[in-house]
Write a protein that holds these residues in place. Sequence first.
Motif, PDB file in Angstrom:
ATOM      1  N   GLN A   1       9.973 -68.712-113.051  1.00 21.13           N
ATOM      2  CA  GLN A   1      10.223 -67.278-112.792  1.00 21.13           C
ATOM      3  C   GLN A   1      10.992 -66.371-113.880  1.00 21.13           C
TER       4      GLN A   1
ATOM      5  N   GLU B   1      15.130 -66.678-108.173  1.00 21.12           N
ATOM      6  CA  GLU B   1      15.049 -67.715-107.168  1.00 21.12           C
ATOM      7  C   GLU B   1      15.597 -67.340-105.921  1.00 21.12           C
TER       8      GLU B   1
ATOM      9  N   HIS C   1      12.819 -71.856-105.101  1.00 25.05           N
ATOM     10  CA  HIS C   1      13.014 -72.601-106.234  1.00 25.05           C
ATOM     11  C   HIS C   1      12.402 -72.487-107.126  1.00 25.05           C
ATOM     12  N   ALA C   2      12.630 -72.209-108.590  1.00 26.72           N
ATOM     13  CA  ALA C   2      12.371 -72.042-109.809  1.00 26.72           C
ATOM     14  C   ALA C   2      12.882 -72.691-111.040  1.00 26.72           C
TER      15      ALA C   2
ATOM     16  N   GLY D   1      14.410 -70.815-113.670  1.00 27.19           N
ATOM     17  CA  GLY D   1      14.654 -69.232-113.298  1.00 27.19           C
ATOM     18  C   GLY D   1      14.887 -68.884-115.043  1.00 27.19           C
TER      19      GLY D   1
END
Length: 575
Positions: free
Chosen positions: A336, A345, A349-350, A352
């Motif tokens: 992301q 996030e 969940h990523a 980020g």
Amino acid sequence: MRRPRTVHWHNPFSPFSPFSPFSQDRNRTPEGSPMSTAHPTRTGGDLVLESLAALGATTVFGLPGQHALGLFDALRRSALRYVGLRVENNAGFAADAHARVTGGVTPLLVSTGPGALMTLAALQESAAASAPVLGISSQIPAAGLGGGRKGYLHELRDQQASFRDVVKSVHTVRHASQIPSALADAWRSALEAPAGPVWVEIPQDVLLAPAGVPPVRALPADPRPLPPRPELIEAAAAALDAAERPVILAGGGVVRARAHAALRRLAEKLDAPVACTFGGKGAFPWEHPLSLRSWLEDRHTTDFLEQADVLLVVGSGLGELSSNYHTFHPRGHLIQIEADLGKLESNHHALGVHADAALALDALADTVTGRPRGTAADEARALLERVHARIDGQDLKTEQHVLAAVRDALPDDAPSFWDMTILGYWAWSAFDPREAPFHSAQGAGGLGYAFPAALGAAVADPARPVLAVSGDGGAMYSIAELATAAQYGLPVTWLIVDDGGYGILREYMTDTFGEATATELTRPDFAALAASFGVPAVRTTPDHLHDDLTTALTTPGPSVVVLPAVLRMFAPTHL
């Protein structure tokens, strides 16, 4: 018998009242000669407008009020263009669109209390859409600030408190010498990623008092860039290079960052299909072989995004609309890129990457190795075929015909602004913006956005026609601005789809409760009402809509096209 006493009433808000900062000098020239009512050459109001011009403003929107008269009087001595609307909220929408179209900060000038509070819905939309609007309001005299209730007209206990939860930053001026620096700080705040609205308050007496400082010639207010951290770009590039089915979801941050070219370069290098959120429409070419378009309320698209082994989300917080009402659950690795730290996030969940979309996409496109062209274009085409087959099976030919008529009548480079109405909801998913900006109020979801916003866009570029689309319910929020369109001769065509009420709410309530309540509306004859403002208007039908819209859009000045029609939404697939 006692004679009645003669009472002399003084307007405490007049520049010449005993309470005015000019009262002691009202009968003297600057040299001290008696019996002159000469106005001081420069006031705090002049200092505001000088500062705005030095910062790069060319146009201001607003509506005057008693506390703000010193500011509006200074407009006479300024080269800035003033565009006045009839309702402060609509002035805010116009400033919002002007900022979106120009990519710069647009000032909004209003008065204290009710005038200021009327802008809140517009500022909420600007905040949701990251539009850099610089709101400037007057305040009660400086001596009344800081607690207590002095009984001033328009007084609020804490006007700032009304704005803190809406705008990025709030600034209060107490002395004229603070004006340039406060406006420069606010300007910088509005532009820094994530961009958004800011608020500056200046007391009435400060606006009216002599400036006391030299004219403003230059004000540095360059925003700080927000580049991605190199190690994050390296990790994201490695994941994308290793992916077997990479997919990109482009949000409004890509459009705001003018990152279209970088997005296309990355997508083609990765051979990755690209979907656009409603706010990200236009970020990627609609007809590109890798385009998934914007069918985010369709479960086929949601499934496609979920099945990516690496999904790159750029400029979107994956909020309610972008996640098909939070039914989206990614199964693969999520990356992301987001300029708004609070959205990073916030829903999933990523990996980020806190960065401006343009800088991050350029860095990624430079870093990824890329891959040869594979089956991504075939997969994108197959997805769109499934989506269109589902829509075609719902007997929605009238709705598709109406939207196609609007698309065909609108020049490719003409911007469009859409209210929260059924045709606007169709446009979120099915409208090809081609070469022009597409804007709606889906950030905050308030009614009445389209027409005043279109006026703001037309002020920014009067050489191109602009389209506004509203339902009859939303149109009543901004009907007064027909006077504004006529006054300034702005080339805005307003399409009003008249279905007799709040059509989308009627559908929601009927589907949920079996019948609708409070959705049916008495409304005017919109064509006759427009004509009373001197604005050409026509009633049309779905079969004649294309021709009537084409005529309106190619005729100079404002126009109204009224389409009496009850349209339906396509069936949701997020349940």
